[in-house]
Each structure stands twice: as structure tokens, then as C-alpha cells.
Write a protein that holds these residues in place. Sequence first.
Motif, PDB file in Angstrom:
ATOM      1  N   ILE A 124      -6.373   8.404   1.543  1.00 56.02           N
ATOM      2  CA  ILE A 124      -5.333   7.600   1.322  1.00 56.02           C
ATOM      3  C   ILE A 124      -5.199   6.439  -0.016  1.00 56.02           C
ATOM      4  CG2 ILE A 124      -6.829   5.984   2.254  1.00 56.02           C
ATOM      5  CD1 ILE A 124      -4.001   5.149   3.511  1.00 56.02           C
ATOM      6  N   ILE A 125      -3.680   6.315  -0.177  1.00 51.53           N
ATOM      7  CA  ILE A 125      -3.416   5.613  -1.874  1.00 51.53           C
ATOM      8  C   ILE A 125      -3.469   4.262  -1.565  1.00 51.53           C
ATOM      9  CG2 ILE A 125      -2.111   5.829  -3.628  1.00 51.53           C
ATOM     10  CD1 ILE A 125      -1.877   8.611  -3.381  1.00 51.53           C
ATOM     11  N   LEU A 126      -3.696   3.639  -2.090  1.00 50.77           N
ATOM     12  CA  LEU A 126      -3.305   1.438  -2.251  1.00 50.77           C
ATOM     13  C   LEU A 126      -2.089   1.634  -2.936  1.00 50.77           C
ATOM     14  CD1 LEU A 126      -7.013   0.440  -0.402  1.00 50.77           C
ATOM     15  CD2 LEU A 126      -4.619   1.216   1.054  1.00 50.77           C
TER      16      LEU A 126
ATOM     17  N   ARG B  99     -11.575   9.146   0.919  1.00 50.81           N
ATOM     18  CA  ARG B  99     -11.476   8.953  -0.864  1.00 50.81           C
ATOM     19  C   ARG B  99     -10.014   8.507  -0.824  1.00 50.81           C
ATOM     20  NH1 ARG B  99     -13.298  15.011  -2.958  1.00 50.81           N
ATOM     21  NH2 ARG B  99     -15.127  14.478  -2.189  1.00 50.81           N
ATOM     22  N   VAL B 100     -10.594   7.311  -1.719  1.00 50.42           N
ATOM     23  CA  VAL B 100      -8.909   6.324  -1.442  1.00 50.42           C
ATOM     24  C   VAL B 100      -9.168   6.178  -3.061  1.00 50.42           C
ATOM     25  CG1 VAL B 100      -8.344   3.485  -1.117  1.00 50.42           C
ATOM     26  CG2 VAL B 100     -10.043   4.972   0.034  1.00 50.42           C
ATOM     27  N   VAL B 101      -7.444   6.172  -3.717  1.00 53.58           N
ATOM     28  CA  VAL B 101      -7.606   5.579  -4.649  1.00 53.58           C
ATOM     29  C   VAL B 101      -6.217   4.409  -4.443  1.00 53.58           C
ATOM     30  CG1 VAL B 101      -5.439   6.221  -6.243  1.00 53.58           C
ATOM     31  CG2 VAL B 101      -6.220   8.067  -5.756  1.00 53.58           C
ATOM     32  N   ASN B 102      -6.435   3.585  -5.808  1.00 54.64           N
ATOM     33  CA  ASN B 102      -5.615   2.223  -5.326  1.00 54.64           C
ATOM     34  C   ASN B 102      -5.320   1.818  -7.076  1.00 54.64           C
ATOM     35  OD1 ASN B 102      -6.883  -0.217  -6.894  1.00 54.64           O
ATOM     36  ND2 ASN B 102      -9.206   0.634  -6.225  1.00 54.64           N
ATOM     37  N   TYR B 103      -3.977   1.403  -6.772  1.00 51.77           N
ATOM     38  CA  TYR B 103      -3.265   1.306  -7.950  1.00 51.77           C
ATOM     39  C   TYR B 103      -2.471   0.098  -8.187  1.00 51.77           C
ATOM     40  CZ  TYR B 103       0.464   2.288 -11.216  1.00 51.77           C
ATOM     41  OH  TYR B 103       0.830   2.103 -12.718  1.00 51.77           O
ATOM     42  N   PRO B 104      -2.523  -0.866  -8.860  1.00 50.26           N
ATOM     43  CA  PRO B 104      -2.209  -2.146  -9.428  1.00 50.26           C
ATOM     44  C   PRO B 104      -0.919  -1.801  -9.972  1.00 50.26           C
ATOM     45  CG  PRO B 104      -3.516  -2.477 -10.951  1.00 50.26           C
ATOM     46  CD  PRO B 104      -3.562  -1.005 -10.231  1.00 50.26           C
ATOM     47  N   PHE B 105      -0.184  -2.902  -9.713  1.00 47.31           N
ATOM     48  CA  PHE B 105       1.579  -2.518 -10.222  1.00 47.31           C
ATOM     49  C   PHE B 105       1.282  -3.235 -11.242  1.00 47.31           C
ATOM     50  CE2 PHE B 105       3.192  -1.131  -6.005  1.00 47.31           C
ATOM     51  CZ  PHE B 105       4.351  -0.381  -5.783  1.00 47.31           C
ATOM     52  N   ILE B 106       2.120  -3.047 -12.221  1.00 46.91           N
ATOM     53  CA  ILE B 106       1.850  -3.819 -13.203  1.00 46.91           C
ATOM     54  C   ILE B 106       3.462  -4.020 -13.725  1.00 46.91           C
ATOM     55  CG2 ILE B 106      -0.091  -2.585 -14.929  1.00 46.91           C
ATOM     56  CD1 ILE B 106       1.615  -0.789 -15.966  1.00 46.91           C
ATOM     57  N   ASP B 107       3.503  -4.884 -15.011  1.00 46.64           N
ATOM     58  CA  ASP B 107       5.019  -4.954 -15.810  1.00 46.64           C
ATOM     59  C   ASP B 107       6.243  -4.483 -15.633  1.00 46.64           C
ATOM     60  OD1 ASP B 107       4.714  -7.689 -15.464  1.00 46.64           O
ATOM     61  OD2 ASP B 107       4.069  -7.506 -17.779  1.00 46.64           O
ATOM     62  N   ASP B 108       5.343  -2.652 -16.081  1.00 47.20           N
ATOM     63  CA  ASP B 108       6.719  -1.581 -15.923  1.00 47.20           C
ATOM     64  C   ASP B 108       6.865  -1.169 -15.121  1.00 47.20           C
ATOM     65  OD1 ASP B 108       6.218  -2.462 -18.844  1.00 47.20           O
ATOM     66  OD2 ASP B 108       5.266   0.125 -19.215  1.00 47.20           O
ATOM     67  N   ASP B 109       6.252  -1.172 -13.538  1.00 46.13           N
ATOM     68  CA  ASP B 109       6.460  -0.874 -12.343  1.00 46.13           C
ATOM     69  C   ASP B 109       6.937  -1.790 -12.469  1.00 46.13           C
ATOM     70  OD1 ASP B 109       4.794   1.809 -12.454  1.00 46.13           O
ATOM     71  OD2 ASP B 109       2.793  -0.094 -12.607  1.00 46.13           O
TER      72      ASP B 109
END
Length: 277
Positions: free
Chosen positions: A153-155, A177-187
Motif C-alpha cells: 500500500i502507498i499512503l 510493505r508500506v510507502v508513504n509520501y508527503p505532498f510538498i508545495d510543488d505537488d
Amino acid sequence: MKNNGQSRDVFYVSDGTAITCETLGHVVLGQFPFKANEKTFPFVESEHKLDELIREINQSYQRNGIKPLVFFSIVVPEIRTGLMQSSAYCYDVLESIVAQVKDDLQLEPKPKLQRSHSVGKDSDKYFDRIAAIEYTLAHDDGISLKNLDQADIILLGVSRSGKTPTSLYLAMQFGLRVVNYPFIDDDIKRLRLMSEFEIHRHKLFGLTIDPKRLTEIRENRLAGSDYASTEQCLQELASVESLFRREAIPYINTSSLSVEEISTRILERAGLKRRVF
């Protein structure tokens, strides 16, 4: 100084990882209106470790004037007896369940050290969980977007919406198995999914949070910054939730949920199978 009743020291003790003690302890303590000052003692399998533990328990009692709470799971009789003689209220997290199963099945239990789960026929499960934890740590907070095909899963979510603790809980408790991604300004300015996520849409899951709660969390980290401002939090959340809706990414609000509740809801909605260890 005497404890004012608003907080109490709590110890989670096990001859294994102590994850079960922590989980059940959290469920029990959630029923009571006091703050728990928690400390975990895993792999208490020797007299030396027991002495160290009892020293901390007794110091807590002397310091606060009230007995701490101990949630434990211990197999070795000598270790268990020594712990029960400490200055604490001790609760065996499995005792009543094991006793009832014993009565119902008319079978004698045969306890064994939890660390034995790491050898023999259960070794694959043990190493699967270790691999899941290592993978999750390597993909925390957008550190890496490699090997996304291996993710369960990708959070996705704004910074401080609960992605890291949830990721680690899913890895440690369920071997995911987990991926986590924080949205930054560019996103947020682009307001579209990164190409790396496009082919893994079925793995995406979003976390959001109330603006007021997000502001409080960020203020504790970077007080007075634009990052923690109400305006910034409102803008980020509005943009990201809009993205979730447009891209049909399932998401939940984490504001009033514990990490256990967040994880359980993700498993349910994402249709992920629990891997029990």
C-alpha cells in the motif's frame, strides 16, 4: 512528589517483542481518563534484565507514590514470579484467555518463549515481517520511490497527517510493505499525481486531517512558521482532498483516530489481508 491522579507510569513487558502487550494495554487504558507515561521492555528473558526492570518499577513507585501498571506476557516461571513481586499492579495479558481456551478444549497449554517464533517452521513469517519493516523505513516520508511494485500500500497525505506512525504500525503488526509520501508545495501546485504513482493506483490510499488539528501539530514542531499557519494548512488540505476525490483515491480523516484504528480502517477499505504473526 505524589501523583495527582492525572497520569500514571505504565510498563509493557514481554519475553518477546511486547507488541501484543502494547496493543492490548492501549485498548484497556483507552477506557480510563488518565495519561499513561509508557515504557516498553521487550525480550525480558534473564535475571539481569528482570533486575533492571524491577529497579525502574520500584523507582517509579518511590517517585510518584503510587504503583505503576505493568501489562506483561512472560513464559519463564522465575521471571514471571520475580516481576509479580515488584511494586506494581501486574496484568498478564493472556492469562484469562488461555485459561478459558484450556477449559473449553480440555487441553493443557504448552508455553514457549516468543523468540522461538523466529526459528523452525515460523522463520519465514519472522523474516517477512523484518523485511516489511526495513522496506517501510526505506520508503518513509518520500525517501525513495524505488521498487513500488513491492509495496502492499502507498499512503499519501500532507505533512503531519499520520502517515509515518501508520506505516510503521502496518509493517510491524501485519508485515505489510508500506510507502508513504508527503505532498510538498510543488505537488500541490501541480495538483496531479506523480507519474511514479500512476501505474500503482490500486495501491494508493489517502490520509487527511482537520485543519485545526494539523495547525496544532505543526505549531509544536515549527511554531510561528508559514508551514504551521492556519492558511497554509487549509490550502494544503483543500488541494489534496480535491486531488483524492478527482483521482478516486480512497481516504480517511485521522483527526480523532488512534494509529490502531487508522490501520484497521485502511486494511478494511483497501481489502488488504492481515498477516498474523
